[in-house]
Design an enzyme around this catalytic site. Sequence first.
Site, PDB file in Angstrom:
ATOM      1  NE  ARG A 143      -1.869   1.988   3.475  1.00 11.96           N
ATOM      2  CZ  ARG A 143      -1.424   1.854   4.705  1.00 11.96           C
ATOM      3  NH1 ARG A 143      -2.153   0.712   5.483  1.00 11.96           N
ATOM      4  NH2 ARG A 143      -0.905   2.526   5.505  1.00 11.96           N
ATOM      5  CG  HIS A 158      -6.272   2.029   6.325  1.00 12.92           C
ATOM      6  ND1 HIS A 158      -6.331   1.027   6.044  1.00 12.92           N
ATOM      7  CD2 HIS A 158      -7.391   2.493   7.026  1.00 12.92           C
ATOM      8  CE1 HIS A 158      -7.409   0.428   6.356  1.00 12.92           C
ATOM      9  NE2 HIS A 158      -8.186   1.173   6.820  1.00 12.92           N
ATOM     10  CE1 TYR A 170       1.398   2.657   8.668  1.00 11.55           C
ATOM     11  CE2 TYR A 170      -0.218   4.315   9.688  1.00 11.55           C
ATOM     12  CZ  TYR A 170       0.212   3.730   8.746  1.00 11.55           C
ATOM     13  OH  TYR A 170      -0.966   3.780   7.751  1.00 11.55           O
TER      14      TYR A 170
END
Length: 408
Positions: free
Chosen positions: A299, A303, A312
């Site tokens: 990805r 998100h 993160y």
Amino acid sequence: MHDDAMDSAPVGEPNSVQHHETVVSSPMEHDITDGGPDMVQFVDGDGNRLATTEANAAYAQIVEDLTAEDGRSMYRDLVLVRRMDAEGHALQRQGELGLWPSLLGQEAAQVGAGRAMRPQDYAFPGYREHGVAWCKGVPPENLLGMFRGVNHGGWDSNANNFHLYTIVIGNQMLHATGYAMGIQRDGDVGTGDEDRDAAVMAFTGDGGTAQGDYNEAMVFAGVANAPMVFFVQNNQWAISEPNYKQFRIPPYQRARGFGFPGVRVDGNDVLAVYAVTKAAMDAARSGQGPTLIEAFTYRMGAHTTSDDPTKYRIAAEVDIWREKDPIKRMRGFLASKGHADDAFFDAVDAEADQLAARIRTACQQMPDPEKPTMFDDIYAEPHPVVEREKAEYVDYLASFADATEGAH
């Protein structure tokens, strides 16, 4: 643009010398883009056609049967799907959409899988499967309605055999398995009629594999030998949780515990994804039962537009995966084989610009819904409780109009 001989030439003809992927230098302890020796792959990150290996041998003929026109068509899908996704992201940032879940980096996984489906096959998406929707013929404008908050989903599921987006993680896997068991009971499996035999494919991410619904669906599908393909897009992150916090055994290896095969495929290689998915769907339609496909991908974006991935994960990780970009890879492959030229690539880019303008205009012109329509299509048939609630709500709205008239 190309002569007839070019159009009929096999797109998958391998080079005489096998090419190996170049490992990009990184601060990582290992190449995080390496899916291991079991991963099915036909084209490397630079577009070089790989020779037949033990992992991809079972699917090689499917790739060999593709024509140059098939390859160009797949490339076109990749570019248009990415542009559609980029427009959705931009519209959200400009206040036209409430949310947008990007598929950036996962185009090959979705286009390869979507193109392996027949019209009678049914797809059950999560909420990121814009590329599958494209391949199933759902107008891209329709994808925006739910995220703009103006309808209940935006399309008729049965018009294209593409279910509405499912926000509850993993829930669609049970829906899909139930539908697949219904196809089986209707006798639309294993008849040998290519226009009748059908199968179901359900899509989720790596995070969805931890959900109870997902695992329960695997149990039912395995025991019932349902015509079902579980398609897991392992994009390495379940929002902010990496793979090692989600499972000890990769998704494709876990299929064996449920009694059916699992395959890991390079999710950034559209030819490999198409071949593996076609084989799995053919098996399901013929009555051989379910398969789990793990598309090993990444990805590239957040998100959703409400997420900040810089909190993160490190930028170096994204840079490493960028070298395996599915569009860059397919463009390199087509160019190296002489299956496409600059004029073709420019024409696809121009078409993408036109698509983006069309989507933007359609989004901005979507009318706000009439408030009572929130009660429509909740059940397949009229429901007395819903009808009563709708009538009460209509009366409630009318009371405001009465009050205004009385004031005058």
